[in-house]
Write a protein that holds these residues in place. Structure first.
Motif: not given
Length: 410
Positions: A367-371, A389-390, A392-401
């Motif tokens: 969904r976040q990819l726009g598919h 959920e998105r 949480r996911m986007m913040q988790a992804w930024a923290d991971y990067l």
């Protein structure tokens, strides 16, 4: 000179009197005459390279006329446009001898001067490719005398081994060496440019990406060190964090952002394949939750382009978005070949690592990819935005990067 308005006249130069301290008479575009207390007059040009302020000595007046000084300043600007330090060019030309003009000598000099822009693995890859596949055949030849057929002969040897990707990478690297030789006055042509289409393209249907966490960390550090436009650097940083398509990044408008809600709402008309999604989901926007790190990136670029329409305007016109080639060219300048990394491949990087390393489900990622998803998930999937959920996911992804970039995890 590049649209610059010259201010100095020959009369003003002759009449310039020394004072108790050194003074500068500006001609425009960074060029100025430095008048010292002892009466000496020196041409200088102020410029920035690699984030540092520098001065280029252009001679002593009146031995060097104002016309000659302006011509030298224009040449320096052209070298800067090619990513070359004009101060280094002058130093090289001053100490150049016959052996310095061989392809190998110029290539090794180029590697040494620009290695700070690349990751360690890319430097090793480029230098190894040149030493293995190019130096044995043309390394001892004067760089200004090498013809396109000579270079092609070396590339054909790589092709004969069945390594088409390596042949194209070697052609790219050789071309970079020739461009550096041209910029430093040791060649007039780039024979690699004459070989477009001479080597068959490998049958690659996917957009190249990297999914090794350590290599992603190297990429993030390389982006932070990118020596070109800070607007381009911010665009690359945003792309790695929100993993949208290149066009969606380039056409981003300030009116679409809400910093208080930490949201970016992209009209579906601007999303690939999403024009009819309003009928499915009931929304006219694609929502991108903004992590705190993304807000920081946006604040930085806002100081540069916030008065205009686009986050990332074109270099020639602020009323048009950044060109399609800008981000790709930036990756190539950092040392990533087309076979190693494509801007679109950053989407695959995010999709893979978010699943494998962060453990998020497929639905919010897609969904976040726009598919728009087909198959068993069907319309029920498309009607669900998975907003929380998105987020949480986007913040988790930024923290991971962030942790990959700092080396905290790899």
């Amino acid at each position: 000179m590049g649209g610059m308005t010259n201010k100095l006249t020959e009369l003003a130069l002759r009449n310039a009197k020394p004072g108790t301290t050194t003074k500068r008479l500006a001609d425009g575009g960074g060029l100025f005459l430095e008048v010292r207390p002892n009466g000496s007059k020196y041409w200088r040009m102020a410029y920035r390279y690699g984030g540092k302020q520098k001065l280029l000595a252009l001679g002593v007046y009146p031995n060097v006329s104002i016309a000659k000084a302006r011509k030298s300043a224009q040449q320096a600007k052209e070298q800067l446009a090619e990513g070359v330090d004009p101060g280094l060019v002058k130093k090289i030309r001053k100490g150049t001898n016959a052996t310095d003009n061989t392809f190998q000598a110029v290539a090794e000099e180029w590697l040494e001067k620009f290695k700070h822009q690349w990751t360690e693995s890319h430097l090793k890859s480029i230098s190894g490719r040149l030493r293995r596949d190019i130096f044995p055949w043309i390394g001892a030849r004067p760089v200004g005398e090498i013809s396109a057929p000579e270079l092609l002969s070396a590339l054909r040897r790589i092709e004969a081994r069945g390594h088409l990707e390596n042949a194209h990478r070697a052609q790219t690297n050789a071309g970079q060496v020739f461009m550096y030789a041209i910029a430093t006055g040791r060649a007039e042509r780039n024979p690699a440019a004459d070989l477009r289409g001479a080597i068959p393209r490998p049958n690659v249907s996917h957009m190249s990406s990297i999914t090794d966490p350590k290599q992603v960390g190297e990429l993030l550090r390389a982006i932070d060190r990118y020596p070109g436009s800070p607007i381009t650097r911010c665009a690359l940083q945003l792309t790695t964090h929100v993993f949208l398509r290149s066009k969606e990044i380039r056409f981003a408008e300030w009116s679409e952002f809400d910093f208080e809600k930490a949201e970016w709402r992209i009209p579906l008309a601007k999303m690939k394949g999403r024009k009819r999604d309003k009928e499915i989901s009931g929304s006219a926007f694609h929502l991108v939750p903004l992590a705190t790190q993304v807000i920081d990136i946006l604040r930085e670029v806002q100081a540069l382009t916030g008065q205009g329409k686009y986050l990332f305007p074109g270099l020639r016109s602020t009323t048009r978005p950044m060109s399609d080639a800008t981000l790709t060219n930036a990756l190539r300048r950092m040392g990533y070949s087309q076979e190693e990394l494509h801007v679109h491949g950053l989407r695959a990087t995010a999709r893979t690592l978010i699943r494998q390393e962060l453990g998020f489900d497929e639905e919010p990622i897609e969904r976040q990819l726009g598919h728009a998803v087909k198959g068993p998930l069907g319309a029920a999937y498309n009607r669900a935005d998975f907003i929380e959920e998105r987020k949480r996911m986007m913040q988790a992804w930024a923290d991971y990067l962030e942790k990959l970039k700092t080396g905290e995890i790899s």
